[in-house]
Motif scaffolding. Structure first.
Motif, PDB file in Angstrom:
ATOM      1  N   ASP A   8       0.813  -1.215   0.000  1.00 62.27           N
ATOM      2  CA  ASP A   8       0.000   0.000   0.000  1.00 62.27           C
ATOM      3  C   ASP A   8       0.853   1.274   0.000  1.00 62.27           C
ATOM      4  O   ASP A   8       0.574   2.214   0.737  1.00 62.27           O
ATOM      5  N   THR A   9       1.902   1.270  -0.817  1.00 65.26           N
ATOM      6  CA  THR A   9       2.769   2.439  -0.962  1.00 65.26           C
ATOM      7  C   THR A   9       3.180   2.557  -2.424  1.00 65.26           C
ATOM      8  O   THR A   9       3.163   1.566  -3.158  1.00 65.26           O
ATOM      9  N   PRO A  10       3.580   3.751  -2.846  1.00 68.17           N
ATOM     10  CA  PRO A  10       4.106   3.884  -4.203  1.00 68.17           C
ATOM     11  C   PRO A  10       5.446   3.155  -4.327  1.00 68.17           C
ATOM     12  O   PRO A  10       6.152   2.961  -3.332  1.00 68.17           O
ATOM     13  N   HIS A  11       5.779   2.751  -5.519  1.00 71.28           N
ATOM     14  CA  HIS A  11       7.074   2.120  -5.776  1.00 71.28           C
ATOM     15  C   HIS A  11       8.165   3.170  -5.587  1.00 71.28           C
ATOM     16  O   HIS A  11       8.045   4.284  -6.099  1.00 71.28           O
ATOM     17  N   PRO A  81      20.482   4.164  -1.813  1.00 67.62           N
ATOM     18  CA  PRO A  81      20.160   5.404  -2.515  1.00 67.62           C
ATOM     19  C   PRO A  81      18.920   6.053  -1.911  1.00 67.62           C
ATOM     20  O   PRO A  81      18.078   5.376  -1.305  1.00 67.62           O
ATOM     21  N   THR A  82      18.788   7.332  -2.102  1.00 65.18           N
ATOM     22  CA  THR A  82      17.711   8.120  -1.511  1.00 65.18           C
ATOM     23  C   THR A  82      16.328   7.493  -1.707  1.00 65.18           C
ATOM     24  O   THR A  82      15.521   7.454  -0.779  1.00 65.18           O
ATOM     25  N   ALA A  83      16.051   6.977  -2.904  1.00 66.22           N
ATOM     26  CA  ALA A  83      14.723   6.416  -3.187  1.00 66.22           C
ATOM     27  C   ALA A  83      14.365   5.238  -2.280  1.00 66.22           C
ATOM     28  O   ALA A  83      13.193   4.975  -2.030  1.00 66.22           O
ATOM     29  N   PHE A  84      15.375   4.537  -1.752  1.00 68.14           N
ATOM     30  CA  PHE A  84      15.130   3.330  -0.976  1.00 68.14           C
ATOM     31  C   PHE A  84      15.414   3.493   0.516  1.00 68.14           C
ATOM     32  O   PHE A  84      15.290   2.529   1.275  1.00 68.14           O
TER      33      PHE A  84
END
Length: 138
Positions: A8-11, A81-84
């Motif tokens: 239930d979160t964006p990729h 990395p920032t996205a993760f």
């Protein structure tokens, strides 16, 4: 068919979908794992490619994979990395699929990864995209 896990979160880093890879992503969203193989040599490649690296032909066809395999290796990521960053810590794994393909992916689930143990790939349906991951079998 492979299982579908809903998150239930964006990729954190949605895949780039091209005209060529669209069949892969659409099938994955349905719980099917596809790749390509050379028509002449039947050599599989993953991820899917429009040119077979086995014989450099553009005559490739889509085939379905079982999604079953064994865990070859794994590690836990503590700096990302920032996205993760929001997912830390997380596990990644190298999987040897039954069809002979070796691939890297995230490892999810409550069962701790054990080298040589059976795993299954699953489709991970985020609110905005689909991806895949490995999950150890009970």
């Amino acid at each position: 068919m492979i299982d579908i896990v809903t998150v239930d979160t964006p990729h954190p880093y949605p895949p780039r979908i091209s005209a060529f890879t669209r069949p892969f992503w659409e099938a994955l969203a349905e719980g099917r794992l596809l790749t390509t193989r050379s028509v002449a040599t039947r050599a599989l490649t993953f991820p899917p490619k429009p040119i077979s690296p086995a014989d450099w032909t553009t005559e490739v066809e889509w085939v379905e994979l079982s999604g079953s395999g064994v865990l070859y290796s794994h590690t836990t990521i503590h700096a990302a990395p920032t996205a993760f960053v929001g997912d830390l810590p997380y596990r990644v794994a190298i999987i040897d699929l039954d069809e002979g393909i070796r691939l890297a992916t995230r490892h999810i689930g409550e069962i701790a990864p054990v080298i040589g143990a059976p795993v299954d790939l699953v489709a991970v349906r985020h609110t905005d995209a689909v991806s895949f991951a490995a999950r150890s079998r009970a």
